[in-house]
Write a protein that holds these residues in place. Sequence first.
Motif, PDB file in Angstrom:
ATOM      1  N   ARG A 191      -7.360   3.258   4.790  1.00 48.48           N
ATOM      2  CA  ARG A 191      -6.716   3.521   3.495  1.00 48.48           C
ATOM      3  C   ARG A 191      -7.755   3.528   2.375  1.00 48.48           C
ATOM      4  O   ARG A 191      -7.651   4.297   1.413  1.00 48.48           O
ATOM      5  CB  ARG A 191      -5.627   2.495   3.213  1.00 48.48           C
ATOM      6  N   ILE A 192      -8.742   2.677   2.482  1.00 52.38           N
ATOM      7  CA  ILE A 192      -9.818   2.681   1.487  1.00 52.38           C
ATOM      8  C   ILE A 192     -10.491   4.055   1.462  1.00 52.38           C
ATOM      9  O   ILE A 192     -10.754   4.624   0.387  1.00 52.38           O
ATOM     10  CB  ILE A 192     -10.826   1.561   1.786  1.00 52.38           C
TER      11      ILE A 192
ATOM     12  N   VAL B 236      -4.737  -2.099  -0.963  1.00 49.80           N
ATOM     13  CA  VAL B 236      -5.250  -1.508   0.280  1.00 49.80           C
ATOM     14  C   VAL B 236      -5.230  -2.561   1.375  1.00 49.80           C
ATOM     15  O   VAL B 236      -5.394  -3.759   1.123  1.00 49.80           O
ATOM     16  CB  VAL B 236      -6.670  -0.939   0.111  1.00 49.80           C
TER      17      VAL B 236
ATOM     18  N   LEU C 179      -9.052  -1.584  -6.971  1.00 50.46           N
ATOM     19  CA  LEU C 179      -8.419  -1.965  -5.720  1.00 50.46           C
ATOM     20  C   LEU C 179      -8.181  -3.463  -5.652  1.00 50.46           C
ATOM     21  O   LEU C 179      -9.036  -4.266  -6.031  1.00 50.46           O
ATOM     22  CB  LEU C 179      -9.297  -1.580  -4.517  1.00 50.46           C
TER      23      LEU C 179
ATOM     24  N   TRP D 266      -4.462  -0.825  -7.147  1.00 52.24           N
ATOM     25  CA  TRP D 266      -3.884  -0.218  -5.952  1.00 52.24           C
ATOM     26  C   TRP D 266      -4.154  -1.130  -4.758  1.00 52.24           C
ATOM     27  O   TRP D 266      -5.285  -1.551  -4.534  1.00 52.24           O
ATOM     28  CB  TRP D 266      -4.506   1.161  -5.714  1.00 52.24           C
TER      29      TRP D 266
ATOM     30  N   TYR E 258      -8.168   6.639  -0.193  1.00 51.54           N
ATOM     31  CA  TYR E 258      -8.120   6.472  -1.639  1.00 51.54           C
ATOM     32  C   TYR E 258      -9.437   6.905  -2.291  1.00 51.54           C
ATOM     33  O   TYR E 258      -9.437   7.395  -3.432  1.00 51.54           O
ATOM     34  CB  TYR E 258      -7.823   5.013  -1.996  1.00 51.54           C
TER      35      TYR E 258
ATOM     36  N   PRO F   9       0.845  -1.204   0.000  1.00 55.60           N
ATOM     37  CA  PRO F   9       0.000   0.000   0.000  1.00 55.60           C
ATOM     38  C   PRO F   9       0.878   1.251   0.000  1.00 55.60           C
ATOM     39  O   PRO F   9       1.915   1.293   0.664  1.00 55.60           O
ATOM     40  CB  PRO F   9      -0.782  -0.124   1.314  1.00 55.60           C
TER      41      PRO F   9
END
Length: 415
Positions: free
Chosen positions: A155-156, A150, A172, A148, A159, A125
């Motif tokens: 963090r989700i 996570v 993701l 990406w 983003y 991440p």
Amino acid sequence: MAGAALAGGIVVLGAGGFLLRRGDHGGNHDAYFGALQAALAQGGLAQPTLVIDAARLDANIARLRDAVGQAHLPLRVVVKSLPCPTLLDRVAKGLSTNRFMVFNGAMLSAMLALHPDGDYLFGKPLPAALVAELYARQGAAALANVQWLVDTPERIAAYAAIARANAARMKLSLEIDVGLHRGGFADPAALAEGVKAALAADCFEIGGLMGYDAHVAKLGNPDAAWADAQRRYGAAIRALGDIVPGDPRRLTLNSAGSYTVMRHTRGTVANEVSVGSAFVKPHDFDIAENGRLDPALFIATPVIKAGHKLDLPGHEYLDGPLAFMDPNTAQAIYIFGGHWMADPVSPPGLQYSDLIGHSSNQELLTASWRTHLKPDDSVFLRPHQSEALMLQFGDLALYEKGRITERWPVFSASA
């Protein structure tokens, strides 16, 4: 005080002298390294250089291609472990893959310039600020094929703010803990909450899962660790399938690495594997599973000084006892550069000096008098790893059919 302790240590050793005395492991380059030394001299390479053996590299590519091909497992090439555009191209073409795993923004940007249509998965991440910077610099369209990684609901959410700010729909992949305990969603319940949060944000596409299992090769019972990792990954796939419509196997279910790829080829719940280091097989990857792969990466560096005894500073009187206890400390050999993550492999019997320590300028290696080196000869070391070290020497030198045939630029240094 230090001198007394050092001398005292030798006295203690002397009490059991013959029991502790080491054998003489000295010698000269074998035919392989002798030919490589001649090729470097012919090519005019007189400074520390990383050498790739083309024949060994191609053999490793073929062996891994056959193994993953028979298992019907696509292979994703790990960019950080082979940070050289020409090397990456050779490996990717040999595997017929356009899948790459990246670990930082600098290498993603470099790879996008070279392979804009590549399929990219982050192996860790990234901080949200770096992701935002990449969107600002590259634009959403250029990043459409990036997954990406996570590892937390927080963090989700971070983003999601970036996706909305760029009117983008980010793809993701969710990091899962399959026993390494380096983060990621720890169990199916935590994963389910993460997937639900991503879907609720309405700005993501679920790309799949990534579960790294390097710990399997390092535990006392690797078979049990492997079974546990597979069980954990299987439970994560089921949890994903309960929430995301369709068959989860149409998504990316990434695992492996150079420590475990061969296990995956004998049966796995993952549907793709990532490999980088194994193509050149640094020392850290000398495990039974990789027994059919050959070391293909060496540091070659000139000898600066050789042919005289150690002369331990401040304790010259210990040279004789030290050489008696360990003949491989009798001769001092100073090389160009040093303090690398690497071990000397040729000539045989070279070793670092624990008494003197390391130097990045003129590393001291000791040897017995059976090792015959002179200034401007070459010493060869085998790296522990390939990734960061491969960025320290400038262009790689390709060794092919007894000659240095090409120089391959590497990426700019990045962490």
